[in-house]
Design a protein around this motif. Structure first.
Motif, PDB file in Angstrom:
ATOM      1  N   GLU A   1     -19.713 -16.958   5.700  1.00  0.00           N
ATOM      2  CA  GLU A   1     -18.940 -16.218   4.708  1.00  0.00           C
ATOM      3  C   GLU A   1     -19.769 -15.905   3.467  1.00  0.00           C
ATOM      4  N   ALA A   2     -20.545 -16.877   3.013  1.00  0.00           N
ATOM      5  CA  ALA A   2     -21.368 -16.654   1.822  1.00  0.00           C
ATOM      6  C   ALA A   2     -22.385 -15.546   2.068  1.00  0.00           C
ATOM      7  N   ALA A   3     -22.998 -15.544   3.242  1.00  0.00           N
ATOM      8  CA  ALA A   3     -23.986 -14.504   3.567  1.00  0.00           C
ATOM      9  C   ALA A   3     -23.329 -13.131   3.640  1.00  0.00           C
ATOM     10  N   PHE A   4     -22.135 -13.086   4.194  1.00  0.00           N
ATOM     11  CA  PHE A   4     -21.424 -11.815   4.319  1.00  0.00           C
ATOM     12  C   PHE A   4     -21.099 -11.226   2.946  1.00  0.00           C
ATOM     13  N   TYR A   5     -20.474 -12.007   2.083  1.00  0.00           N
ATOM     14  CA  TYR A   5     -20.075 -11.475   0.781  1.00  0.00           C
ATOM     15  C   TYR A   5     -21.278 -11.186  -0.120  1.00  0.00           C
ATOM     16  N   THR A   6     -22.334 -11.946   0.066  1.00  0.00           N
ATOM     17  CA  THR A   6     -23.560 -11.657  -0.676  1.00  0.00           C
ATOM     18  C   THR A   6     -24.077 -10.269  -0.308  1.00  0.00           C
ATOM     19  N   GLN A   7     -24.029  -9.942   0.978  1.00  0.00           N
ATOM     20  CA  GLN A   7     -24.461  -8.622   1.431  1.00  0.00           C
ATOM     21  C   GLN A   7     -23.513  -7.526   0.924  1.00  0.00           C
ATOM     22  N   VAL A   8     -22.217  -7.822   0.926  1.00  0.00           N
ATOM     23  CA  VAL A   8     -21.229  -6.843   0.451  1.00  0.00           C
ATOM     24  C   VAL A   8     -21.515  -6.444  -1.002  1.00  0.00           C
ATOM     25  N   ILE A   9     -21.804  -7.418  -1.838  1.00  0.00           N
ATOM     26  CA  ILE A   9     -22.053  -7.139  -3.251  1.00  0.00           C
ATOM     27  C   ILE A   9     -23.434  -6.525  -3.463  1.00  0.00           C
ATOM     28  N   ALA A  10     -24.395  -6.904  -2.641  1.00  0.00           N
ATOM     29  CA  ALA A  10     -25.746  -6.342  -2.773  1.00  0.00           C
ATOM     30  C   ALA A  10     -25.794  -4.880  -2.366  1.00  0.00           C
ATOM     31  N   THR A  11     -24.972  -4.502  -1.379  1.00  0.00           N
ATOM     32  CA  THR A  11     -24.935  -3.112  -0.898  1.00  0.00           C
ATOM     33  C   THR A  11     -23.478  -2.668  -0.833  1.00  0.00           C
TER      34      THR A  11
ATOM     35  N   ASP B   1     -13.946  -0.757  -9.384  1.00  0.00           N
ATOM     36  CA  ASP B   1     -14.327  -1.894 -10.223  1.00  0.00           C
ATOM     37  C   ASP B   1     -13.488  -3.117  -9.879  1.00  0.00           C
ATOM     38  N   ALA B   2     -12.195  -2.894  -9.616  1.00  0.00           N
ATOM     39  CA  ALA B   2     -11.313  -4.017  -9.276  1.00  0.00           C
ATOM     40  C   ALA B   2     -11.729  -4.656  -7.955  1.00  0.00           C
ATOM     41  N   GLU B   3     -12.091  -3.832  -6.979  1.00  0.00           N
ATOM     42  CA  GLU B   3     -12.523  -4.363  -5.689  1.00  0.00           C
ATOM     43  C   GLU B   3     -13.843  -5.107  -5.820  1.00  0.00           C
ATOM     44  N   ARG B   4     -14.761  -4.543  -6.580  1.00  0.00           N
ATOM     45  CA  ARG B   4     -16.052  -5.213  -6.787  1.00  0.00           C
ATOM     46  C   ARG B   4     -15.852  -6.569  -7.463  1.00  0.00           C
ATOM     47  N   SER B   5     -14.956  -6.614  -8.449  1.00  0.00           N
ATOM     48  CA  SER B   5     -14.695  -7.865  -9.159  1.00  0.00           C
ATOM     49  C   SER B   5     -14.109  -8.917  -8.227  1.00  0.00           C
ATOM     50  N   LEU B   6     -13.129  -8.514  -7.422  1.00  0.00           N
ATOM     51  CA  LEU B   6     -12.500  -9.448  -6.485  1.00  0.00           C
ATOM     52  C   LEU B   6     -13.503  -9.964  -5.463  1.00  0.00           C
ATOM     53  N   LEU B   7     -14.265  -9.056  -4.861  1.00  0.00           N
ATOM     54  CA  LEU B   7     -15.226  -9.458  -3.834  1.00  0.00           C
ATOM     55  C   LEU B   7     -16.350 -10.309  -4.413  1.00  0.00           C
ATOM     56  N   THR B   8     -16.699 -10.080  -5.676  1.00  0.00           N
ATOM     57  CA  THR B   8     -17.705 -10.919  -6.341  1.00  0.00           C
ATOM     58  C   THR B   8     -17.163 -12.329  -6.542  1.00  0.00           C
ATOM     59  N   GLU B   9     -15.903 -12.443  -6.931  1.00  0.00           N
ATOM     60  CA  GLU B   9     -15.295 -13.766  -7.098  1.00  0.00           C
ATOM     61  C   GLU B   9     -15.257 -14.515  -5.773  1.00  0.00           C
ATOM     62  N   ILE B  10     -14.884 -13.802  -4.711  1.00  0.00           N
ATOM     63  CA  ILE B  10     -14.849 -14.448  -3.395  1.00  0.00           C
ATOM     64  C   ILE B  10     -16.248 -14.892  -2.990  1.00  0.00           C
ATOM     65  N   ARG B  11     -17.239 -14.020  -3.222  1.00  0.00           N
ATOM     66  CA  ARG B  11     -18.628 -14.397  -2.926  1.00  0.00           C
ATOM     67  C   ARG B  11     -19.005 -15.683  -3.649  1.00  0.00           C
TER      68      ARG B  11
END
Length: 231
Positions: free
Chosen positions: A71-81, A88-98
């Motif tokens: 999960e950590a690898a997945f969300y790290t990739q999501v935020i990196a690309t 902005d709201a989606e990026r913020s949420l996904l960053t928190e989950i990461r």
């Protein structure tokens, strides 16, 4: 595997560590990590491309560690690309989950010390990180699988302190699952749909490691064996 100052042999994984961790909000990451391991639970690498989770409670902790790595690898990739059109709201949420998943991953790695499995090599070739639907559906898969995995592993844990910790983490994973489902279907009640909450019982599913690992394996190049986990 890279050694850290927490990799020191002793009689058992320090229960105080888990109590200390369970007593704070997971999202803060304000945890003092120190751990010990029992040689009876040491995991033995089979090859560079294979890891075995081990046995007993430490085997179950390695099981959780493997899923948190994914999960950590997945969300790290999501935020990196970030996918096209991300708000902005989606990026913020996904960053928190990461950030939550990284805290979970790093906690298990430090707590397990020498008993921790090696870092897994992930395989996200089936996910189009440029496409919102592909990313969010993959996130839903990982979060729903994580909740079912923690629920299913609970009955296999012998130490009540570890069970307390697992309960705190699965509640966070369930929040993630609900949030991702709401992003996918904001005008529905899919966050608690019949596919994840059984109508007759009002409960989330609980899946055994033997069910979860084959579903997770396509996203991991490293072969994970779990022949010695409690059943």
């Amino acid at each position: 595997m890279e050694k850290t100052k927490t990799d020191r042999p002793a009689q058992a994984v320090d229960r105080r560590l888990f109590l200390r961790y369970a007593g704070v909000t997971i999202a803060t990451g304000a945890v003092l990590l120190e751990s010990c391991v029992d040689k009876d639970y040491m995991t033995t690498p089979i090859s560079a491309a294979t890891v075995d989770l081990g046995s007993g409670d430490v085997g179950i902790l390695n099981y959780a560690y493997a899923l948190e790595q994914l999960e950590a690898a997945f969300y790290t990739q999501v935020i990196a690309t970030p996918y096209s059109g991300i708000t902005d709201a989606e990026r913020s949420l996904l960053t928190e989950i990461r950030d939550h998943e990284i805290i979970h991953r790093d906690f298990f790695k430090a707590a397990l010390g020498n008993s921790a499995i090696a870092s897994l090599e992930v395989n996200f070739s089936s996910i189009n990180f440029a496409d919102r639907a592909s990313v969010l559906n993959a996130a839903k898969t990982f979060e729903d699988l994580g909740v079912a995995a923690y629920n299913g592993a609970g009955k296999l844990i012998k130490d009540v302190n570890y069970l307390l910790l697992a309960g705190k983490i699965v509640s966070v994973e369930a929040r993630h699952a609900a949030a991702i489902r709401s992003l996918l279907s904001p005008k529905t009640t899919s966050f608690a749909g019949d596919d994840v909450v059984t109508p007759a019982t009002g409960l989330d599913p609980a899946s055994a490691p033997s069910v979860v690992l084959p579903l997770a394996q396509p996203f991991v190049r490293t072969t994970i064996t779990a022949n010695n986990l409690p059943k």
